[in-house]
Structure formats: C-alpha cells, structure tokens
Design a protein around this motif. Structure first.
Motif, PDB file in Angstrom:
ATOM      1  N   HIS A  14      17.168  -4.573  15.143  1.00  0.00           N
ATOM      2  CA  HIS A  14      16.686  -5.180  14.364  1.00  0.00           C
ATOM      3  C   HIS A  14      17.050  -5.124  12.822  1.00  0.00           C
ATOM      4  CE1 HIS A  14      14.595  -1.545  13.716  1.00  0.00           C
ATOM      5  NE2 HIS A  14      14.065  -1.968  12.581  1.00  0.00           N
ATOM      6  N   ASP A  17      22.593  -8.068  11.857  1.00  0.00           N
ATOM      7  CA  ASP A  17      22.616  -9.777  11.785  1.00  0.00           C
ATOM      8  C   ASP A  17      22.415 -10.273  13.118  1.00  0.00           C
ATOM      9  OD1 ASP A  17      23.926 -12.278  11.772  1.00  0.00           O
ATOM     10  OD2 ASP A  17      23.387 -12.142   9.635  1.00  0.00           O
ATOM     11  N   GLN A  18      21.447 -10.834  13.433  1.00  0.00           N
ATOM     12  CA  GLN A  18      21.158 -11.240  14.961  1.00  0.00           C
ATOM     13  C   GLN A  18      22.243 -12.424  15.378  1.00  0.00           C
ATOM     14  OE1 GLN A  18      19.207  -9.375  16.977  1.00  0.00           O
ATOM     15  NE2 GLN A  18      19.403  -8.122  15.361  1.00  0.00           N
ATOM     16  N   LYS A  88      17.895 -22.112  16.363  1.00  0.00           N
ATOM     17  CA  LYS A  88      16.762 -21.502  16.007  1.00  0.00           C
ATOM     18  C   LYS A  88      15.977 -20.652  17.238  1.00  0.00           C
ATOM     19  CE  LYS A  88      13.869 -19.980  12.582  1.00  0.00           C
ATOM     20  NZ  LYS A  88      14.299 -19.146  11.650  1.00  0.00           N
ATOM     21  N   THR A  93      15.985 -15.397  14.181  1.00  0.00           N
ATOM     22  CA  THR A  93      16.072 -14.929  12.853  1.00  0.00           C
ATOM     23  C   THR A  93      17.284 -15.596  11.892  1.00  0.00           C
ATOM     24  OG1 THR A  93      17.854 -13.308  13.304  1.00  0.00           O
ATOM     25  CG2 THR A  93      15.465 -12.650  13.385  1.00  0.00           C
ATOM     26  N   SER A 357      22.743  -4.450   6.722  1.00  0.00           N
ATOM     27  CA  SER A 357      21.596  -4.752   6.231  1.00  0.00           C
ATOM     28  C   SER A 357      20.788  -3.416   5.571  1.00  0.00           C
ATOM     29  CB  SER A 357      20.515  -5.251   7.244  1.00  0.00           C
ATOM     30  OG  SER A 357      20.669  -4.140   8.339  1.00  0.00           O
TER      31      SER A 357
END
Length: 396
Positions: A14, A17-18, A88, A93, A357
């Motif tokens: 999480h 970057d997905q 999406k 995300t 992130s």
C-alpha cells in the motif's frame, strides 16, 4: 526492531505506486517465460536473438494494451465519468493523466538503446520544465558549478522559449543563498549572448518546496530577486492560516526532538519560517535507517493530528537530514505554472530523483504535472537530450 518494522511497513504494497506495480506484474510473465540459462548466451547466439525478438514483441504488446487502457481512462475523465474506466477497475488507486502516454513507442525507443524500458516517453509539447536540485542537477550536497553539462541543456530550453523552474527543498529566505548553490547556471544565463532578456527571465527558483519564489534579475549581484507571495500564491495557499502553520511546525519539532533523543541522532534541530528539521553536526553521516525511522515517525505523528488534516506538509529524507516543510512540490510546481501565466499541467515536466511514497519529496509533484524519475545528474542530461531529439523529430 522498531526501525525494522517501520522500514518494512514503508515497503509494503500500500506504500507503493499501484499502477507501476501492476505493469511490473504484467511484464513479469514474459520475462520469466523467455528467460534462459547462462549457457544460452555462451553457445546459442542465434537462438538468443530469436528469444530477444519474441520477448520484445510481448513487451511491446503489453505496453500497447496499457497505453489503450490509459487513453480510455483519459476519455472517461474528460466525459465527467471518473471511476468508470476499465483501468480504474483494475487499479483503483490510479490518478489523473495530464497527457496521453505513447508507451509502445517509448518502449521501442528505449529498448533500442538500453534493452529494456525504464521510463515513460515524454510528450514533446513541454512549455515548463521544473527540476529538483540535489541528485537531479548536481550531486547530493554539492553545487551547480560552471562545468556541469546540464547547464547547456537548460540554456537550450530557455532559448526555445520554454520556462524553467528549480523547485528545491532548500528553504532559504535570502537570494544569495540560492546563488551559492546555483551560481554556475545563473552566471551562464546572465552572460549568455544567445538568450534575449525575456528568455533569461524564464528561469525561477522555488525554495522550501513551495514557500519562497525568486526570479532572475540581471541587476542583482546574485542574479535573483525575491518575488512577493501575493504575485504567485495559489488561492488555496492564501487560505493557509499562520496559526495552523505554527501549530504544525510545533508538532513536527516535538516529534523530531523525540526521535533525536530516542535514536541518539548526532544532529541538531533547526526551525525556519516554513520548515523544521534535524541536520547532522560536525559533518557526520547519519545512518539511512535512522533517517527513514525519523521520517516515518514525524509523518505519522502529523498525519494523525487535526492540523495535519487541514494543512498540507511534506516530511522527507534529504540524504543526511530530515525536514518537514509546509506544502509540498505539487504546490511548488503549480505555483510555477501560475507565475508563468497558467501553464497547463499537461505541458509541464518535473524531473526529480525522489518518487517513492515514503519520505520522498518529488512524489507529490505527480499531482501537478507529468514527471520523470531519474537517479543521477547524468540521467537528467540524457533525458533532456532525449527530449530535444523528440522535439526535433516531431517538428519534421
């Protein structure tokens, strides 16, 4: 154990970057299926060429599929149907794309040069290029000296009537401090006989992520002059209250002091107008894990507070220090766009080295522009040369 837990927490899914992780998963299948033992490279060169060609085709097909999904996602957002695109649904995300991404073309181009795609192709219609400082324009903790090869590339951008912004975490309030870091570039701009005065005025410096703006000024010895905030602040930034700023920095300072004592950091605390941080004393190097631990503690502390929900901030590892700034580079890039009369995010490129992130201050720039992730000043030079080649080919 605490440090290990927090570092591993930062590396969990999480925190990544997905979209990138999803694309990596797609590419992993042909990578595994087409991988060969070392002996293949030694004894079967023709067979290796065939395998390489098959792998290239599989990668290119995947890139085209992702490219089409992104185009569909852009179409849905333009039609005021956010959340309805297939992309999406596959990657919940995923955010906003400011430009179409020609991924298959980018892969073909990069694969010819490096044998594997490592970054996205940048659209040639760039009007504003913003740069991080350390590790992007010059080595960590160093200055932009006259011999730096990136200088000629930035002068080329200015000569093409593009705007340039240096968006740095360095939070100096006085122009001479920035001149000390950037004198090679600023002197080159000042002495250039190829640039018009209007083109020279196309370079600005945004300090403290998004807090202090300086414009090129040929009348000043340091080649820069301060720009009053009322000339560039975004409407949302005008709403930031001084009491909230003080409260957030007080909270961050307390957390930093707690980490300093608990982790026995050989560091001192520095409080500024719009930032607070810890930096090493006597030139010592602070262990990377301790810096990451400090970032995560402070970030978590502020995020869980009421003022942290009201006011944007950025906590980051600067390589040998940790700072918390009011705002972040998304605000800094957007302010540069506004200063230059509202340049579109789709025609802005931000180049930086910190896009993870957790504790990386270039990460938020993705909210304001197209971005390019580099790992060294040499890669910045290569990227600018690739951009120039793309512009040249596009104009033919």
């Amino acid at each position: 154990m605490t440090t290990r837990y927090r570092v591993e927490y930062a590396l969990k899914t999480h925190r990544r970057d997905q979209l990138i992780e999803w694309i990596k998963g797609l590419l992993a299948v042909p990578f595994v299926l087409h991988s060969q033992p070392t002996v293949i490279y030694q004894n079967h060169s023709e067979g290796l060429k065939t395998v390489a060609a098959d792998t290239h085709q599989r990668y290119a097909e995947i890139m085209l599929d992702v490219e089409n999904l992104i185009s569909d996602h852009i179409h849905h957002e333009a039609a005021a149907l956010p959340g309805k695109s297939k992309l999406k649904l596959l990657v919940p995300t995923v955010g906003t794309f400011f430009t179409a991404l020609h991924l298959q073309e980018a892969f073909n181009y990069q694969d010819e040069r490096r044998c594997i795609s490592r970054r996205r192709f940048v659209a040639p219609s760039v009007k504003l290029v913003t740069f991080d400082g350390d590790v992007t324009l010059y080595d960590d903790g160093k200055n932009l000296t006259p011999s730096n090869p990136v200088i000629s590339r930035i002068l080329r951008l200015l000569a093409q009537n593009r705007k340039v912004g240096i968006v740095t975490a360095a939070g100096y309030e006085e122009a001479p401090k920035y001149y000390e870091r950037l004198y090679g570039l600023l002197d080159a701009v000042h002495s250039s006989s190829d640039l018009t005065e209007s083109q020279k005025e196309g370079i600005i410096v945004m300090g403290g992520e998004s807090n202090f703006l300086f414009r090129y000024d040929r009348t000043q010895e340091c080649k820069l002059s301060y720009v009053p905030r009322e000339e560039w602040l975004l409407d949302e930034m005008n709403a930031w209250k001084e009491d909230d700023i003080k409260e957030l920095l007080d909270l961050a300072e307390n957390a930093l002091r707690t980490c300093k004592d608990a982790l026995s950091l050989p560091a001192a605390v520095l409080r500024k107008d719009r930032a607070v941080g810890v930096y090493p004393v006597n030139g010592v190097r602070i262990n990377r894990e301790l810096l990451e631990e400090t970032v995560l503690v402070v970030q978590n502390t502020v995020e869980r507070s009421a003022v942290g929900a009201r006011l944007p901030f950025c906590a980051f590892n600067g390589g040998n220090d940790v700072f918390v700034d009011i705002g972040d580079k998304s605000w800094g890039v957007r302010a540069c766009q506004r200063y230059f009369n509202g340049i579109d995010p789709g025609k802005t490129l931000h180049i930086g080295d910190q896009f993870l992130s957790a504790g990386a201050n270039d990460f938020k720039a993705r909210l304001a522009s197209t971005t390019a992730w580099i790992a060294s000043p040499a890669e910045t030079v290569d990227l600018l040369d690739e951009l120039e080649a793309a512009v040249g080919n596009n104009s033919k």
